[in-house]
Motif scaffolding. Structure first.
Motif, PDB file in Angstrom:
ATOM      1  N   ARG A 351       0.587  -1.233   0.030  1.00 33.72           N
ATOM      2  CA  ARG A 351      -0.186  -0.296   0.072  1.00 33.72           C
ATOM      3  C   ARG A 351       1.124   1.234   0.181  1.00 33.72           C
ATOM      4  O   ARG A 351       0.530   2.455  -0.916  1.00 33.72           O
ATOM      5  CB  ARG A 351      -0.855   0.297   1.458  1.00 33.72           C
ATOM      6  N   ALA A 352       1.948   1.106   0.832  1.00 37.48           N
ATOM      7  CA  ALA A 352       2.813   2.096   0.695  1.00 37.48           C
ATOM      8  C   ALA A 352       2.793   2.405  -0.920  1.00 37.48           C
ATOM      9  O   ALA A 352       3.058   4.080  -1.520  1.00 37.48           O
ATOM     10  CB  ALA A 352       3.999   1.893   1.041  1.00 37.48           C
ATOM     11  N   VAL A 353       3.755   1.839  -1.329  1.00 37.54           N
ATOM     12  CA  VAL A 353       3.953   1.644  -2.854  1.00 37.54           C
ATOM     13  C   VAL A 353       2.908   2.442  -3.725  1.00 37.54           C
ATOM     14  O   VAL A 353       2.877   3.102  -4.153  1.00 37.54           O
ATOM     15  CB  VAL A 353       4.743   0.955  -3.812  1.00 37.54           C
ATOM     16  N   GLU A 354       1.972   1.878  -3.415  1.00 31.84           N
ATOM     17  CA  GLU A 354       0.711   2.655  -4.467  1.00 31.84           C
ATOM     18  C   GLU A 354       0.317   3.647  -3.921  1.00 31.84           C
ATOM     19  O   GLU A 354      -0.236   4.895  -4.858  1.00 31.84           O
ATOM     20  CB  GLU A 354      -0.755   1.514  -3.907  1.00 31.84           C
ATOM     21  N   GLN A 355       0.863   4.716  -2.794  1.00 33.61           N
ATOM     22  CA  GLN A 355       0.833   5.623  -2.235  1.00 33.61           C
ATOM     23  C   GLN A 355       2.039   6.417  -3.171  1.00 33.61           C
ATOM     24  O   GLN A 355       2.259   7.727  -2.588  1.00 33.61           O
ATOM     25  CB  GLN A 355      -0.248   5.606  -0.822  1.00 33.61           C
ATOM     26  N   GLY A 356       2.640   6.094  -3.237  1.00 32.83           N
ATOM     27  CA  GLY A 356       4.099   7.196  -3.606  1.00 32.83           C
ATOM     28  C   GLY A 356       5.045   6.638  -3.296  1.00 32.83           C
ATOM     29  O   GLY A 356       5.700   7.756  -3.452  1.00 32.83           O
ATOM     30  N   GLY A 357       5.006   5.805  -2.802  1.00 32.16           N
ATOM     31  CA  GLY A 357       5.917   5.526  -1.552  1.00 32.16           C
ATOM     32  C   GLY A 357       7.410   4.625  -2.664  1.00 32.16           C
ATOM     33  O   GLY A 357       6.917   4.055  -3.044  1.00 32.16           O
ATOM     34  N   THR A 358       8.292   5.233  -2.246  1.00 31.21           N
ATOM     35  CA  THR A 358       9.677   3.663  -1.561  1.00 31.21           C
ATOM     36  C   THR A 358      10.016   3.620  -0.731  1.00 31.21           C
ATOM     37  O   THR A 358      10.982   4.148  -0.056  1.00 31.21           O
ATOM     38  CB  THR A 358      10.977   4.833  -2.734  1.00 31.21           C
ATOM     39  N   VAL A 359      11.017   1.958  -1.385  1.00 27.38           N
ATOM     40  CA  VAL A 359      11.549   1.298  -0.361  1.00 27.38           C
ATOM     41  C   VAL A 359      12.801   1.548  -0.167  1.00 27.38           C
ATOM     42  O   VAL A 359      13.252   1.425  -1.759  1.00 27.38           O
ATOM     43  CB  VAL A 359      10.617  -0.220  -0.341  1.00 27.38           C
ATOM     44  N   VAL A 360      12.911   2.063   0.744  1.00 24.02           N
ATOM     45  CA  VAL A 360      14.915   2.773   0.842  1.00 24.02           C
ATOM     46  C   VAL A 360      15.656   1.091   1.034  1.00 24.02           C
ATOM     47  O   VAL A 360      16.136   0.646   0.632  1.00 24.02           O
ATOM     48  CB  VAL A 360      14.698   3.309   1.754  1.00 24.02           C
ATOM     49  N   THR A 361      14.798   0.244   2.307  1.00 22.15           N
ATOM     50  CA  THR A 361      15.070  -0.890   1.826  1.00 22.15           C
ATOM     51  C   THR A 361      14.755  -1.566   2.991  1.00 22.15           C
ATOM     52  O   THR A 361      13.037  -1.220   3.430  1.00 22.15           O
ATOM     53  CB  THR A 361      17.158  -1.019   3.015  1.00 22.15           C
TER      54      THR A 361
END
Length: 504
Positions: A351-361
């Protein structure tokens, strides 16, 4: 090879805690999140058992409230001694059944010991007030009286400390307790009850039957306790959903609830912050207990001028985190409590990625012997979106940036949860503004300290989402008592309202 769950069962046998608890016909699995192993099945009770337990507690209250408070403190002093003697065994149980690393298990039992010490002193300081009376020949005073049976409902992430925070205070205040532990950690509850029974055996006959009872059961048992009109206080720790249900039921009968629920805690990092200290605090607060603390750091609000440097250092620290069996030396991140927690971790990252987030690690699973192990994640978010404002009980740290300090404080406060908070700054103005009436709206506010953990001396809790409760230190003992104003007429006159006369 002995499984983690069977190791827990061996410890329980050593504490004489398992007699009568295990049965092939039992319906509650006693398991360990370390390797998924099952020690056996425990006999659990249903709502029908609440009637007898509350009746016994009411009877115990009639006797216990007559015992002088310092004498009640003596029982808690003995409990503290027994906890010291059993510290290693109880801490190991916490590790085996809740999945905490060894140092955290030891730390949790130490909190039990510390609250006993606090409560022993408190037993001689349940002070009231002497008040001036407007009527001649009168004394007026305010005093505190025992309240009645206290129901304690605890969660898996602090399976023993929360019981002690409540029980130690309730007992010195003159109240018996009934404990309904999490169905995910019943073995630790059995161990604690055995230790309490040892203290009672040393204390003697002043402790009535039914003074501290344990009900191993599921949600329906907690619901029955919350609904029983003979229980004036229900102290519950757990999810916000559970807390709303408890609060509604208890308020419906005009009784008290003391709730300690979600956190979704934030840290504000300013340009003047000591980044070395901040990195250590962030890592400890965000990944400790695999992100399953109510005080876990979940939102990192960093000034845009230092964000890139701080994130790079955090990424390097996260990528060297030892993940695995919490019993192993050097491991810092143990397992999630169960597969449902792992699934919630995975969904939140999606959901975080869907809401524009980028997984740093981070993100994804780690194979480690049958338990649910995940890589703690850092996710850079463009805004405080729905997923950021929803607490996920797993090691996910959302990073957002800001340019104005007041806006950062507003961002921190703009979530429904509000248990703990912190700011890292070397600016006195920023620190004091954060601690002001228009600063952090959380129950705990720290400067240059992470949000995790709380000292026994301060009252813990107070999250805004539920109206909060304050258990443990300070004057939270008043939650476990009833206030009474007393007036004594030592004159020979009976003051009446002006102009009122009665002929006798």
């Amino acid at each position: 090879m002995t499984t983690a769950a069977n190791e827990a069962r061996i410890i329980l046998n050593g504490l004489s805690a398992s007699v009568g608890a295990w049965s092939d016909a039992g319906t509650m699995e006693a398991r360990s999140p370390i390797d998924g192993s099952v020690a056996g099945r425990l006999v659990e009770v249903g709502p029908e058992a609440v009637e007898a337990a509350v009746a016994a507690s009411v009877s115990a209250f009639q006797a216990w409230r007559r015992v002088p408070a310092p004498r009640r403190g003596e029982l808690v002093r003995l409990l503290g001694e027994e906890l010291r003697a059993a510290k290693g065994d109880l801490a190991r149980l916490v590790t085996l059944e809740a999945g905490k690393i060894v140092s955290e298990g030891l730390g949790e039992v130490q909190e039990m010991i510390d609250i006993c010490d606090f409560a022993v002193g408190l037993s001689r300081q349940l002070n009231g007030l002497t008040l001036p009376s407007e009527r001649p020949g009168h004394h007026m005073r305010e005093t505190w009286q025992p309240l009645g049976p206290v129901a304690i409902v605890t969660a898996f992430n602090f399976p023993v400390a929360v019981w002690a925070w409540n029980a130690a205070l309730a007992l010195v205040c003159g109240n018996p307790v009934i404990w309904k532990p999490s169905e995910k950690t019943p073995m630790t509850a059995l161990g604690v009850q055995a230790v309490f029974d040892r203290a009672v055996a040393r204390f003697g006959s002043d402790a009535p039957e039914g003074l501290a009872q344990l009900l191993i059961g599921r949600r329906e048992v907690g619901e029955a306790l919350a609904a029983d009109p003979r229980i004036p206080l229900v102290s519950a720790t757990g999810s916000t959903r559970m807390g709303r249900a408890v609060a509604t039921t208890v308020a419906g009968r005009l009784a008290r609830s003391l709730l300690e629920l979600g956190g979704n805690n934030a840290m504000i990092v300013t340009p003047s912050a000591d980044l070395d200290m901040a990195v250590r605090a962030i890592a400890f607060s965000a990944v400790g207990t695999a992100g399953q603390r109510c005080t876990t750091l979940r939102r990192l609000l960093v000034h845009e001028g230092v964000a890139d440097a701080l994130i790079a250092r955090l990424k390097a620290a996260y990528e060297t985190l030892p993940i695995g069996d919490p019993r192993a030396e050097g491991v810092l991140v143990g397992p999630l409590i169960d597969e449902a927690a792992g699934a919630a971790f995975d969904r939140a990252l999606e959901r975080a990625v869907e809401q524009g987030g980028t997984v740093v690690t981070g993100g994804g699973r780690v194979e480690a012997g049958g338990g649910v192990y995940v890589r703690p994640a850092i996710v850079r978010m463009p805004a405080q979106s729905e997923v950021v404002m929803t607490e996920t009980f797993a090691p996910i740290l959302y990073v957002l940036t800001w340019s104005d300090f007041d806006a950062a404080v507003a961002m921190q406060n703009d979530v429904p949860q509000g248990l703990s908070s912190c700011v890292f700054t070397d600016s006195v103005r920023e620190a004091e503004a954060f601690l002001s009436a228009w600063g952090s709206d959380c129950g705990i506010a720290n400067v240059n300290i992470g949000p995790s953990g709380a000292e026994i001396g301060g009252a813990f809790g107070g999250e805004k989402e539920t109206g909060g409760g304050r258990e443990s230190g300070s004057d939270s003992w008043k939650s476990y008592m009833r206030r009474q104003t007393q007036t004594v007429n030592f004159s020979r006159e009976l003051p009446l309202a002006q102009g009122v006369r009665f002929e006798v």
